[in-house]
Design a protein around this motif. Structure first.
Motif, PDB file in Angstrom:
ATOM      1  N   THR A 200       3.332   5.035   1.297  1.00  0.00           N
ATOM      2  CA  THR A 200       2.572   5.738   1.355  1.00  0.00           C
ATOM      3  C   THR A 200       1.230   6.132   1.423  1.00  0.00           C
ATOM      4  O   THR A 200       0.144   5.815   0.871  1.00  0.00           O
ATOM      5  CB  THR A 200       2.463   6.504  -0.569  1.00  0.00           C
ATOM      6  N   PRO A 201       1.097   7.308   2.906  1.00  0.00           N
ATOM      7  CA  PRO A 201       0.083   7.440   2.602  1.00  0.00           C
ATOM      8  C   PRO A 201      -1.058   7.867   1.668  1.00  0.00           C
ATOM      9  O   PRO A 201      -0.850   8.805   1.414  1.00  0.00           O
ATOM     10  CB  PRO A 201       0.313   8.081   3.881  1.00  0.00           C
ATOM     11  N   VAL A 202      -2.318   7.058   1.886  1.00  0.00           N
ATOM     12  CA  VAL A 202      -3.535   7.251   1.411  1.00  0.00           C
ATOM     13  C   VAL A 202      -4.321   8.842   0.966  1.00  0.00           C
ATOM     14  O   VAL A 202      -5.613   8.817   3.022  1.00  0.00           O
ATOM     15  CB  VAL A 202      -4.848   6.429   1.081  1.00  0.00           C
ATOM     16  N   SER A 203      -3.627  10.357   1.184  1.00  0.00           N
ATOM     17  CA  SER A 203      -4.382  11.096   1.897  1.00  0.00           C
ATOM     18  C   SER A 203      -5.951  11.590   1.411  1.00  0.00           C
ATOM     19  O   SER A 203      -7.018  11.853   1.864  1.00  0.00           O
ATOM     20  CB  SER A 203      -3.994  12.238   1.405  1.00  0.00           C
ATOM     21  N   THR A 204      -6.552  10.617   0.271  1.00  0.00           N
ATOM     22  CA  THR A 204      -7.834  10.920  -0.255  1.00  0.00           C
ATOM     23  C   THR A 204      -8.615  10.330   0.205  1.00  0.00           C
ATOM     24  O   THR A 204     -10.297  10.825   1.028  1.00  0.00           O
ATOM     25  CB  THR A 204      -7.411  10.864  -1.850  1.00  0.00           C
ATOM     26  N   VAL A 205      -8.600   9.697   0.779  1.00  0.00           N
ATOM     27  CA  VAL A 205      -9.061   8.836   2.042  1.00  0.00           C
ATOM     28  C   VAL A 205      -9.534   8.801   3.360  1.00  0.00           C
ATOM     29  O   VAL A 205     -10.748   8.760   3.989  1.00  0.00           O
ATOM     30  CB  VAL A 205      -9.115   7.003   1.709  1.00  0.00           C
ATOM     31  N   GLY A 206      -8.455   9.195   4.532  1.00  0.00           N
ATOM     32  CA  GLY A 206      -8.101  10.112   5.676  1.00  0.00           C
ATOM     33  C   GLY A 206      -8.584   8.941   6.421  1.00  0.00           C
ATOM     34  O   GLY A 206      -8.706   9.443   7.146  1.00  0.00           O
ATOM     35  N   ASP A 207      -8.769   7.671   6.118  1.00  0.00           N
ATOM     36  CA  ASP A 207      -8.721   6.462   7.041  1.00  0.00           C
ATOM     37  C   ASP A 207      -7.575   6.171   8.194  1.00  0.00           C
ATOM     38  O   ASP A 207      -7.341   5.022   9.029  1.00  0.00           O
ATOM     39  CB  ASP A 207     -10.304   5.611   6.964  1.00  0.00           C
ATOM     40  N   GLY A 208      -6.434   6.280   7.559  1.00  0.00           N
ATOM     41  CA  GLY A 208      -4.911   5.921   7.909  1.00  0.00           C
ATOM     42  C   GLY A 208      -4.599   5.207   6.773  1.00  0.00           C
ATOM     43  O   GLY A 208      -3.711   4.224   7.393  1.00  0.00           O
ATOM     44  N   SER A 209      -4.955   4.598   5.900  1.00  0.00           N
ATOM     45  CA  SER A 209      -4.434   3.199   5.045  1.00  0.00           C
ATOM     46  C   SER A 209      -3.315   4.358   4.154  1.00  0.00           C
ATOM     47  O   SER A 209      -3.097   5.742   3.891  1.00  0.00           O
ATOM     48  CB  SER A 209      -6.141   3.169   3.632  1.00  0.00           C
ATOM     49  N   VAL A 210      -3.024   3.075   4.085  1.00  0.00           N
ATOM     50  CA  VAL A 210      -1.225   3.405   3.390  1.00  0.00           C
ATOM     51  C   VAL A 210      -1.000   2.436   2.305  1.00  0.00           C
ATOM     52  O   VAL A 210      -1.889   1.397   2.147  1.00  0.00           O
ATOM     53  CB  VAL A 210      -0.238   3.301   4.355  1.00  0.00           C
ATOM     54  N   VAL A 211      -0.742   2.552   1.654  1.00  0.00           N
ATOM     55  CA  VAL A 211       0.175   2.401   0.560  1.00  0.00           C
ATOM     56  C   VAL A 211       1.135   1.904  -0.363  1.00  0.00           C
ATOM     57  O   VAL A 211       2.493   2.853   0.798  1.00  0.00           O
ATOM     58  CB  VAL A 211      -0.150   2.121  -1.718  1.00  0.00           C
ATOM     59  N   VAL A 212       1.844   0.232   0.818  1.00  0.00           N
ATOM     60  CA  VAL A 212       3.194   0.507   1.228  1.00  0.00           C
ATOM     61  C   VAL A 212       3.691  -0.437  -0.204  1.00  0.00           C
ATOM     62  O   VAL A 212       3.447  -2.050  -0.779  1.00  0.00           O
ATOM     63  CB  VAL A 212       3.158  -0.811   2.202  1.00  0.00           C
ATOM     64  N   ASP A 213       5.299  -0.532  -1.009  1.00  0.00           N
ATOM     65  CA  ASP A 213       5.371  -1.166  -1.804  1.00  0.00           C
ATOM     66  C   ASP A 213       6.092  -2.215  -1.491  1.00  0.00           C
ATOM     67  O   ASP A 213       7.714  -1.484  -0.444  1.00  0.00           O
ATOM     68  CB  ASP A 213       6.156  -0.212  -2.821  1.00  0.00           C
ATOM     69  N   LEU A 214       6.368  -2.734  -1.950  1.00  0.00           N
ATOM     70  CA  LEU A 214       7.132  -4.261  -1.456  1.00  0.00           C
ATOM     71  C   LEU A 214       7.899  -5.035  -1.555  1.00  0.00           C
ATOM     72  O   LEU A 214       7.637  -5.395  -3.358  1.00  0.00           O
ATOM     73  CB  LEU A 214       5.984  -5.503  -0.778  1.00  0.00           C
ATOM     74  N   LEU A 215       9.451  -5.537  -1.334  1.00  0.00           N
ATOM     75  CA  LEU A 215      10.055  -5.809  -2.353  1.00  0.00           C
ATOM     76  C   LEU A 215       9.905  -7.378  -2.076  1.00  0.00           C
ATOM     77  O   LEU A 215      10.422  -8.555  -0.707  1.00  0.00           O
ATOM     78  CB  LEU A 215      11.426  -6.019  -2.181  1.00  0.00           C
ATOM     79  N   LEU A 216       9.497  -8.689  -2.831  1.00  0.00           N
ATOM     80  CA  LEU A 216       9.369 -10.800  -2.487  1.00  0.00           C
ATOM     81  C   LEU A 216       9.257 -11.363  -3.769  1.00  0.00           C
ATOM     82  O   LEU A 216      10.737 -10.415  -4.832  1.00  0.00           O
ATOM     83  CB  LEU A 216       7.841 -10.430  -2.070  1.00  0.00           C
ATOM     84  N   GLY A 217      10.010 -11.951  -3.102  1.00  0.00           N
ATOM     85  CA  GLY A 217      10.588 -12.970  -4.280  1.00  0.00           C
ATOM     86  C   GLY A 217       9.432 -13.178  -6.005  1.00  0.00           C
ATOM     87  O   GLY A 217       7.833 -13.042  -5.166  1.00  0.00           O
ATOM     88  N   GLU A 218      10.238 -13.259  -6.794  1.00  0.00           N
ATOM     89  CA  GLU A 218       8.715 -13.153  -8.084  1.00  0.00           C
ATOM     90  C   GLU A 218       8.353 -14.438  -7.885  1.00  0.00           C
ATOM     91  O   GLU A 218       6.574 -13.727  -8.427  1.00  0.00           O
ATOM     92  CB  GLU A 218      10.174 -13.606  -9.538  1.00  0.00           C
ATOM     93  N   ALA A 219       8.194 -15.255  -7.549  1.00  0.00           N
ATOM     94  CA  ALA A 219       7.137 -16.674  -7.603  1.00  0.00           C
ATOM     95  C   ALA A 219       6.709 -15.675  -6.511  1.00  0.00           C
ATOM     96  O   ALA A 219       4.991 -16.417  -6.548  1.00  0.00           O
ATOM     97  CB  ALA A 219       8.174 -17.769  -7.037  1.00  0.00           C
ATOM     98  N   ASP A 220       6.280 -15.186  -5.656  1.00  0.00           N
ATOM     99  CA  ASP A 220       5.095 -14.948  -4.846  1.00  0.00           C
ATOM    100  C   ASP A 220       4.147 -13.909  -5.486  1.00  0.00           C
ATOM    101  O   ASP A 220       3.082 -13.308  -5.076  1.00  0.00           O
ATOM    102  CB  ASP A 220       5.869 -15.014  -3.623  1.00  0.00           C
ATOM    103  N   GLY A 221       4.559 -13.137  -6.078  1.00  0.00           N
ATOM    104  CA  GLY A 221       4.082 -11.824  -6.594  1.00  0.00           C
ATOM    105  C   GLY A 221       3.102 -11.824  -6.512  1.00  0.00           C
ATOM    106  O   GLY A 221       2.089 -11.566  -6.937  1.00  0.00           O
TER     107      GLY A 221
END
Length: 242
Positions: A200-221
């Protein structure tokens, strides 16, 4: 005063001024010349036969392909990665049976209720690879959203389903990321594998930042969440085959 008229010719019951046609000696009428016959060149004939055979072959191939088309499932409307697929998201398409990996239209009931592993676009034929068997996250997994700024992610766009590696860096926006006592994995350079669920691009910032939803192991969370909060994470894109 009297006028003298030539004698009328009453042949065939009417008047005529046509002179009598001379008759050749012997009493036979003249023969009309017969026009010469046109001969069809053999080259043109052979070309015509070839065209007929070619058209027949094309029609035979098209008919054969039409006979071997299969009913498969296709996407009827956009479905984001991680969403549950409902019946209205699907439609039936006819494709040639050429060995492509598809999902039969007869499996519609089995597909409904499954999860899209990647973003699905209208018109796209479903394949087994774009479906997951259960909702995300599954047992032993977590989904975490991480804010990445330019330089922390590759320049190319990330897509749902991409395989990535999360690397803990030594510095953060708020200073040095201090490792926890007795937890060497928190040291700079720690690597954890994950999979992209949504970008999801962060449109309010405007510097190219993105929020990435990541699926990973529960122990690493928990550790990934701490590194992300400290701004001490970088993302590496790896081949999907891994």
């Amino acid at each position: 005063m009297s006028s003298t008229f030539p004698p009328a010719d009453t042949t065939a019951g009417g008047w005529t001024d046509a002179p009598a046609r001379p008759v050749r000696s012997g009493g036979s009428a003249p023969r009309l010349a017969t026009p010469p016959r046109r001969r069809t060149p053999l080259g043109r004939l052979a070309l015509g036969v070839t065209l007929v055979l070619l058209c027949g072959g094309v029609l035979a191939v098209q008919f054969s392909r039409a006979q071997h088309r299969s009913a498969v499932l296709a996407v009827a409307r956009p479905v984001a990665a991680g969403e549950v697929i409902v019946d209205a998201d699907l439609r039936v398409a006819q494709v040639a049976a050429d060995g492509l990996s598809t999902v039969s239209a007869g499996d519609r009931a089995r597909v409904v209720g499954r999860i899209a592993a990647v973003d699905l676009r209208p018109g796209q034929n479903l394949t087994p690879e774009v479906l997951t068997g259960a909702a995300l996250p599954g047992p032993g997994e977590v989904v975490i959203g991480v804010l990445f700024k330019p330089g922390q992610v590759p320049g190319r766009s990330l897509s749902a389903g991409d395989r990535v590696r999360l690397v803990t860096t030594g510095t953060a926006d708020r200073g040095v990321a201090a490792p926890a006592v007795g937890s060497p994995e928190r040291m700079a350079g720690a690597v954890r594998d994950a999979r992209v669920v949504l970008v999801t691009p962060v449109s309010t910032v405007g510097d190219g930042s993105v929020v990435v939803d990541l699926l990973l192991g529960e122990a690493d969370g928990p550790q990934v969440a701490a590194d992300a909060a400290a701004g001490a994470l970088s993302l590496l894109l790896t081949p999907r085959a891994q």
